[in-house]
Scaffold this motif. Structure first.
Motif, short mmCIF file in Angstrom:
data_model
loop_
_atom_site.label_atom_id
_atom_site.label_comp_id
_atom_site.label_asym_id
_atom_site.label_seq_id
_atom_site.Cartn_x
_atom_site.Cartn_y
_atom_site.Cartn_z
N GLY A 169 0.79 -1.23 0.00
CA GLY A 169 0.00 0.00 0.00
C GLY A 169 0.82 1.27 0.00
N MET A 170 2.06 1.17 -0.46
CA MET A 170 2.92 2.34 -0.49
C MET A 170 3.25 2.70 -1.94
N PHE A 171 2.26 2.57 -2.82
CA PHE A 171 2.49 2.74 -4.26
C PHE A 171 1.29 3.42 -4.88
N TRP A 172 1.55 4.46 -5.67
CA TRP A 172 0.47 5.12 -6.41
C TRP A 172 0.25 4.40 -7.72
N THR A 173 -0.96 3.91 -7.92
CA THR A 173 -1.23 3.13 -9.12
C THR A 173 -1.55 4.01 -10.32
N TRP A 174 -2.13 5.19 -10.10
CA TRP A 174 -2.61 6.03 -11.20
C TRP A 174 -1.53 7.02 -11.66
N ASN A 175 -0.50 7.16 -10.86
CA ASN A 175 0.58 8.10 -11.17
C ASN A 175 1.84 7.43 -10.62
N THR A 176 2.37 6.51 -11.39
CA THR A 176 3.38 5.56 -10.90
C THR A 176 4.39 6.18 -9.97
N GLY A 177 4.57 5.55 -8.82
CA GLY A 177 5.60 6.01 -7.91
C GLY A 177 5.34 5.51 -6.49
N TYR A 178 6.39 5.46 -5.72
CA TYR A 178 6.27 5.01 -4.34
C TYR A 178 5.88 6.15 -3.42
N ILE A 179 5.08 5.79 -2.42
CA ILE A 179 4.80 6.67 -1.30
C ILE A 179 5.93 6.41 -0.30
#
Lengths: 258, 346
Positions: free
Chosen positions: A143-153
């Motif tokens: 859950g540390m990943f943006w799916t719609w705007n690729t990248g890690y939180i």
């Protein structure tokens, strides 16, 4: 349990000097290597006490809140000796989760050289943000990943506060961003007190106690009260300011031998 | 001499037989069969999408089964193929917006899926930077498949058939998110469309009709800057004079870059298989290719980020319009949409 603060042998053997001279300036050490063990034990703190999800605490601005989730990516650990020679650790990334005590210890198998600085990166490097599906700590299932705007939180703090304008008083800080101008990865360097260093014993185990002070997330480099921004869920200037603050959350409180 | 041959050949054959036997035993975890991405003649070099994901027959087959499996969704029935239908060149036939789980609507038109190995970024706004991580978006979006990755993995790992397929593809039978995503990328990245009449004419094995030829001339003069051959997109994001739909207010590329200059910009879609992928536009507002052309002739709305090439619209006569539509028909790749390798597995 009282920590034995900064206890180490102050002299360095001729053999160690010889080793240091022979070694290159920067050295890679596998996390699997035996001996010379250092456990870095992170302790999330809020309002002066250890953080527990659901507890009511106050930030430096006097806003009360209940933390519900705090996760942060750390990686690229290194130890530096007095000459600035670094030992790098190739253990990959660690996802610290305040709700999972096992995740709060990072184990390094270091070299014999006394070190006076512990350094690491907060956040995921840009290459891992653009290289497709990752695994381990970087598995998007965490859950540390943006799916719609690729990248890690890189840092995720959520909870509730009466001063939040979010539904049910929710606040969400999802701090990430790797592109130039909005990068949120930060280097943290924790120095031992001036003139002091610590040597890992061959068969021993040392612990570095590092507090992660959430108070500084809200106020350190920047003053970021919950009332001013209860939601950051995309990269950008605001995320950069939270990242600046997050880099200042880490405090080395003690090094003890076990 | 003959004896000598027998004496060397027989043990060799016996050894081979034993080795083959061993291979059979090891088949479940043996090395997967390498595949090569087919690059149609005249195509540029693809993106390095398979650099960390070696393309194999077994990986492709696992990805293919996943693509058609509704268990990737919360409702157990909405698969990738629900919105990316093979006969529509993997777009959604006749729907401006696709249907997600729980009677939900997506907010953008599902694009056709082909030649994605050449795309530096995916989605109408370019928000996804690698083919492997794209499925995370539809799987987890509440208005698409509405599922969690952890739940998908639980369902797959409980299915012995999937565990066998994973074993054949990756050497052991555990399916984590990385394997799920790499297998899907092997399938979607292998969807290559480069065998339309247009391609055959380029290779000298077919000829345009006079109307198609005239349409091609119009295309090159009026359309090819953005819809650049041979992929029929230049991979840029442009504002083509479409007013945003109230209620959706889709800012397009600006949502990703947060730059005001990217407001209302959307990906230039490929025109390959365009006759199969109606309706058109990022929100599917145009039902026919003719309606899209008419938009460029008379419907372009001004705005601060409007593409400069469209400031005065496009001057296309009625005859040119008719010819252009004939040419666009030559971009239909029937062999691609009927390719049994890409069809739902039995």
């Amino acid at each position: 349990m009282k920590p034995d603060r900064m206890r180490w042998t102050p002299w360095i053997s001729v053999g160690c000097w010889l080793l240091a001279t022979l070694a290159s300036c920067s050295k890679e050490t596998s996390a699997e290597a035996p001996g010379h063990r250092l456990d870095i034990r992170f302790r999330p703190m809020a309002d002066g006490i250890p953080l527990h999800y659901g507890d009511t605490c106050a930030n430096p601005q006097g806003e009360t809140y209940r933390p519900g989730m705090f996760r942060i990516y750390l990686g690229d650990f290194s130890l530096s000796d007095e000459a600035g020679i670094q030992t790098h650790f190739t253990g990959g990334y660690h996802l610290l989760d305040a709700g999972d005590s096992a995740s709060l210890t990072v184990r390094l198998h270091g070299g014999a050289r006394p070190f006076r600085r512990i350094a690491f990166q907060v956040g995921v490097d840009s290459a891992r943000n653009v290289s497709g599906a990752q695994t381990g700590a970087l598995d998007p299932v965490h859950g540390m990943f943006w799916t719609w705007n690729t990248g890690y939180i890189n840092i995720r703090l959520e909870g509730t506060s009466a001063v939040s304008d979010g539904p049910g008083g929710r606040f969400e800080y999802h701090i990430g961003g790797f592109r130039s101008g909005e990068a949120t990865r930060r280097t943290v360097a924790l120095d031992l007190p001036a003139g002091q260093s610590h040597r890992l014993e061959v068969d021993g185990r040392s612990e570095a106690w590092v507090d992660i002070d959430l108070d500084r997330f809200f106020r350190s480099a920047h003053d970021l009260p919950i009332a001013a921004a209860a939601r950051v869920t995309a990269p950008g200037p605001l995320a950069v300011r939270y990242a600046d603050n997050a880099a200042r959350m880490f405090i080395l409180s003690a090094i003890v031998r076990r | 001499m003959r004896n000598a041959l027998l004496h060397t050949l027989l043990p060799a054959l016996a050894a081979l037989a034993v080795w083959q036997g061993c291979r059979k035993d090891a088949a479940a975890t043996g090395p997967a069969t390498p595949l090569t991405l087919e690059v149609p003649a005249g195509f540029p070099s693809p993106q390095p999408v398979f650099r960390d994901n070696p393309l194999t027959r077994e990986g492709f087959e696992l990805g293919r089964r996943l693509f058609y499996d509704g268990r990737l969704a919360k409702d157990g029935t909405t698969s990738c193929a629900s919105c990316h239908q093979p006969f529509a060149a993997f777009a959604t036939f006749d729907h401006a917006f696709s249907h997600g789980v729980d009677n939900s609507f997506t907010t953008r038109n599902a694009p056709g899926l082909f030649n994605m190995a050449w795309y530096p970024e995916l989605h109408w706004d370019g928000g996804v930077n690698h083919l492997e991580v794209q499925p995370l978006s539809p799987i987890t979006a509440a208005n698409e498949m509405g599922e969690t990755v952890a739940a998908v993995l639980r369902k797959l790992n409980a299915d012995s058939r999937y565990r066998q397929l994973a074993s054949a593809a990756f050497g052991d039978d555990a399916i984590d998110s990385q394997r799920l995503l790499k297998a899907l990328a092997q399938f979607t990245g292998s969807l290559v469309s480069g065998n339309a009449k247009y391609d055959r004419v380029r290779r000298g094995t077919d000829r345009y009709t006079p109307a198609e030829e005239a349409g091609y001339t119009v295309f090159r003069a009026k359309c090819a800057t953005c819809h650049r051959e041979p992929l029929f997109t230049d991979h840029t994001y442009r504002h083509t004079g479409l007013a945003p739909y109230p209620g959706i207010d889709d800012a397009g590329r600006m949502r990703i870059t947060r730059l005001a200059s990217d407001s209302l910009r959307f990906r230039v879609p490929s025109l390959r298989n365009v006759m199969l992928t109606a309706p058109y536009g990022h929100d599917g507002r145009f039902h026919t290719v003719g309606a899209v052309i008419d938009h460029y002739r008379t419907g372009v709305r001004p705005g601060p980020t409007l593409d400069p090439l469209l400031r005065y619209g496009l001057s296309i006569s009625s005859n040119e319009r008719a010819d252009l539509i004939q040419f666009l028909g030559t971009l239909t790749d029937t062999a691609f949409v009927r390719d049994p390798r890409f069809a739902e597995p039995k």
